[in-house]
Every structure is written in structure tokens, then in C-alpha cells.
Design a protein around this motif. Sequence first.
Motif, short mmCIF file in Angstrom:
data_model
loop_
_atom_site.label_atom_id
_atom_site.label_comp_id
_atom_site.label_asym_id
_atom_site.label_seq_id
_atom_site.Cartn_x
_atom_site.Cartn_y
_atom_site.Cartn_z
N ASP A 120 0.80 -1.20 0.00
CA ASP A 120 -0.09 0.09 -0.15
C ASP A 120 0.88 1.23 0.00
OD1 ASP A 120 -2.31 -1.62 -0.10
OD2 ASP A 120 -2.73 -1.35 2.07
N ASN A 121 0.77 2.04 -0.97
CA ASN A 121 1.60 3.30 -0.98
C ASN A 121 0.62 4.41 -1.72
OD1 ASN A 121 2.34 3.55 -4.04
ND2 ASN A 121 2.13 1.48 -3.88
N ALA A 122 0.98 5.57 -1.50
CA ALA A 122 0.19 6.65 -2.07
C ALA A 122 0.82 7.08 -3.44
CB ALA A 122 0.36 8.05 -1.09
N ALA A 123 1.58 6.55 -4.05
CA ALA A 123 2.11 6.87 -5.57
C ALA A 123 1.20 6.28 -6.54
CB ALA A 123 3.44 6.38 -5.78
N MET A 124 0.77 5.19 -6.24
CA MET A 124 -0.08 4.55 -6.90
C MET A 124 -1.61 5.16 -6.97
SD MET A 124 -1.14 1.05 -4.87
CE MET A 124 -2.42 0.96 -3.46
N ILE A 125 -1.81 5.81 -5.69
CA ILE A 125 -3.15 6.48 -5.64
C ILE A 125 -2.93 7.90 -6.64
CG2 ILE A 125 -4.77 7.76 -4.07
CD1 ILE A 125 -4.56 4.35 -4.01
N ALA A 126 -1.86 8.68 -6.32
CA ALA A 126 -1.69 9.88 -7.02
C ALA A 126 -1.78 9.62 -8.58
CB ALA A 126 -0.29 10.43 -6.73
N LEU A 127 -1.30 8.46 -8.88
CA LEU A 127 -1.17 7.88 -10.56
C LEU A 127 -2.82 7.78 -10.57
CD1 LEU A 127 0.32 7.76 -12.96
CD2 LEU A 127 0.34 4.99 -12.38
N ALA A 128 -3.58 7.03 -10.20
CA ALA A 128 -4.98 6.85 -10.52
C ALA A 128 -5.76 8.35 -10.40
CB ALA A 128 -5.60 5.98 -9.31
N GLY A 129 -5.40 8.94 -9.55
CA GLY A 129 -5.92 10.52 -9.35
C GLY A 129 -5.58 11.39 -10.73
N LEU A 130 -4.25 11.24 -10.99
CA LEU A 130 -3.82 11.88 -12.17
C LEU A 130 -4.70 11.56 -13.42
CD1 LEU A 130 -1.61 13.61 -13.57
CD2 LEU A 130 -0.14 11.61 -13.57
N TYR A 131 -5.04 10.48 -13.70
CA TYR A 131 -5.83 9.83 -14.83
C TYR A 131 -7.07 10.59 -14.65
CZ TYR A 131 -2.32 6.59 -16.49
OH TYR A 131 -1.24 6.10 -16.80
N HIS A 132 -7.81 10.56 -13.34
CA HIS A 132 -9.04 11.36 -13.30
C HIS A 132 -8.87 12.62 -13.63
CE1 HIS A 132 -11.31 7.77 -11.95
NE2 HIS A 132 -10.26 7.46 -11.10
N PHE A 133 -7.89 13.36 -13.00
CA PHE A 133 -7.63 14.87 -12.93
C PHE A 133 -7.18 15.24 -14.63
CE2 PHE A 133 -4.46 18.17 -13.53
CZ PHE A 133 -4.85 19.14 -12.95
N ARG A 134 -6.68 14.35 -15.71
CA ARG A 134 -6.51 14.41 -16.96
C ARG A 134 -8.12 14.42 -17.55
NH1 ARG A 134 -1.63 10.66 -18.15
NH2 ARG A 134 -0.06 11.81 -17.42
N ALA A 135 -8.61 13.44 -16.99
CA ALA A 135 -10.32 13.37 -17.62
C ALA A 135 -10.97 14.24 -17.11
CB ALA A 135 -10.49 12.18 -17.31
N GLY A 136 -10.72 15.32 -16.32
CA GLY A 136 -11.60 16.51 -15.87
C GLY A 136 -12.46 15.88 -14.52
N GLU A 137 -12.29 14.72 -14.17
CA GLU A 137 -13.08 13.84 -13.15
C GLU A 137 -12.58 14.39 -11.78
OE1 GLU A 137 -13.54 10.14 -15.98
OE2 GLU A 137 -12.75 10.13 -14.19
N PHE A 138 -13.43 15.13 -11.08
CA PHE A 138 -13.09 15.42 -9.56
C PHE A 138 -14.11 15.05 -8.74
CE2 PHE A 138 -10.82 18.57 -12.27
CZ PHE A 138 -9.80 18.34 -12.14
N SER A 139 -14.05 15.12 -7.56
CA SER A 139 -15.15 14.91 -6.65
C SER A 139 -15.46 15.67 -5.84
CB SER A 139 -14.41 13.83 -5.32
OG SER A 139 -13.72 12.56 -5.95
N ALA A 140 -17.11 15.71 -5.64
CA ALA A 140 -17.80 16.86 -4.94
C ALA A 140 -17.38 16.90 -3.60
CB ALA A 140 -19.17 16.55 -5.13
#
Length: 344
Positions: free
Chosen positions: A307-327
Motif C-alpha cells: 500500500d502506497n500513495a504513489a499508485m493513488i496519485a497516479l490513479a488520481g492523475l488519470y481522473h485529473f486528466r479526464a476532468g473528473e473530480f470529487s464533489a
Amino acid sequence: MILGLETSCDDTSASVLSLEGEVKSLIAANQDGLHRIFGGVVPEVASRQHSEVLLPLIEQALTDAGCGWSQIQAIAVTSRPGLIGSLLVGVVTAKALALARGIPFVGVNHIEGHMLAPLLRDSSYGPPSGFDFPYLALAVSGGHTHLFKVEAPGKYVLLGQTVDDAAGEAFDKFAKMMKLGFPGGVQVDRLAVGGNPEAFNFPRALRFEDSLNFSFSGLKTAAARMLETLGATEVEVRKADLCASFQEAIVEVLVEKLVKAAEKYNLKNWTVTGGVSANSRLRAKALEAAKARGATLALPPLRYCTDNAAMIALAGLYHFRAGEFSADDHSPSAAAWPSDWQKI
Ligand code: KG4
Ligand code: ZN
């Protein structure tokens, strides 16, 4: 840059990634020492520890990356699945920091992080050449055992999963029965090196079924009976053989299902991630199977498998690129969402 946070179980972790997906820093604080005396993770102890160490870890991750808050453009945080109290610490922290900095945040499924881990890059690791979508991902840890077809970032098809215990959980429970300490997987791996994997016959569930699901609870029960029958002295003497045979029963099934899925869906790129992918026998057998079939196997280094935060940041990055953010009302959830992946 994007900041990633991980607090879903008993590892507190923060990481900074460039918008190209390169890991600029990664810190993980392991809580094993705190939970060892209880023989397993105590949720209240885990969440309290997360709240104590998360903010200093974030500051350290920024310092290590040589970046200031002004360069952080988004925050990704594990928001499901996991221990609810632990998840809450990460999500509340991410929301508060995002609000204070006026930047978006994105809640990420933890298993999505494990699936994307082979795509992380740093100065000493990158995916093997030719490794690309679509790929087969076996995410195997203390909390999950899942096989996915990863078609593209955000497009996951669940091919199979455990119907009861996770493989890591089976390793940990067996280690507890053998009095090997916590967490047990690594101890079983270590002792198995000198043992005979064919000395004891442990069951391999769902082996000949068409399904790509796994089951490990019968194995656990069989092991408990076997140890009882052998008695304490014999168990002590045959420790290495027991560990090797138990490990073999898990590894064989994991690799067989991996191969079965690869053949069924014609996938030539494979990855194995999650804490159990640290297992030396699993690594060796998966590599052997990939080589025999001309497949490319990505085995990320351990810092990206557990378990590590780099993989979470990478998943977040793909969402960021797709313009998907959480409310703002995004809440942690102990379970995955039905929309997190498509089922076969
Ligand atoms: O991914 P992870 O750090 O956390 C979860 O999401 O669960 O995985 C931890 C699991 C534990 O069950 C641990 O015993 C197992 O991974 N593990 C191993 C090995 N190293 C860690 N299992 C078998 N062999 C290992 N070398
Ligand atoms: Zn995990």
C-alpha cells in the motif's frame, strides 16, 4: 504536480507525482509495530495513528519532491474500499487541504491504484518495454484478491475475485497458527525457502472450474486440521515443509488463474501487484509462466506493490486528466462502488 494520500488500512503514505506520472517523492509509515501485539490490525489504533502522522508525512513528501504547495494542482486520496475510520482520516485531510488551497481533490478506489502501479515511473523503475493497455492485473493483498482486464485508465473489467478470504489473509492466518508473528506472509515466504513444497498436500479450491474466482477459506481450515493432527513438536520440526507446501497451494492457484485469464481474453501484458506480490515463489512462478507464453510481466518494485500513495496519485492523475473530480460531499466507503469497474 499532484499529491496522493493513502490511509485505507494500516499504512500511512503520501506521494508527489509530476503531471507526466513520474514519482517525485514517496513516503510510507508502516504501523506493523503497533498492531503486532494484537496479532492483527486494530481499526481504532490504525485511524488514530493515521491522524497523528499524516500531516508531517505530507510536509515531508513535499520537501522530498522539492516542491511547495503552490505547485500542487490536485489532491488524490483513497476513499474506498478499506477500514472506514482509516479512510476518513485521509479523505477529511484531503478535503480540508484542497479547500484551503483552492484546488480540486479526487477520491480514488484503492484497488484501481494497485492495478495502475506498474505504470509508475521513477529514476530506477519504469514499466517493461512494450507493456501497454490492455493488460491483465492480478491485485493480491491482505484485503483483496482480484483479477482484472485493464482496458485503459478508468476502464476495468473484473474477471474474477475471491469468494471468501484474500490470499494475504490466508498467509497471515496460517502464520498466526504457526506462531510466526505479524504480518505473517513474509515469514512464511522466508521459512518456505528451505522447505519441500510437495511435503504436504493442501487443497486448491475452484481449480478445475471455468470460473476465474478464488477461494482460500477451505485452505485455512485444512491447515488448522493438519497442524492439530501433527501436534506441536512435529509442526516445529517440519516448519519449513509446512510453509513451503502452504505457500505452494496459494501460489499455484494464483498463477493458474492468471494464465487461464490471459488465454481466455488473449492478453499478452500481465501485472501482479499488492502486498502478496512480494512473495518470492509467486514472482518466480509468474515470471516462468509469462516467459513460457511470450507474455510481458510487469512486477513493480515493492514500494509500489504494498500500500502506497504513489499508485493513488497516479490513479488520481488519470481522473485529473479526464476532468473528473470529487464533489465536496464525497464520503469514504468501506466497499467499492458498483461504478468502479464493470463485471464480466
Ligand atoms: O497490499 P498490502 O500492503 O496491504 C493490503 O492492502 O492488504 O498487503 C499486505 C499483505 C499481508 O497479508 C502480508 O502478509 C502480505 O501482503 N505479504 C506477503 C509477503 N509480503 C507481504 N505474503 C506472502 N509473501 C510475502 N513475501
Ligand atoms: Zn492494498
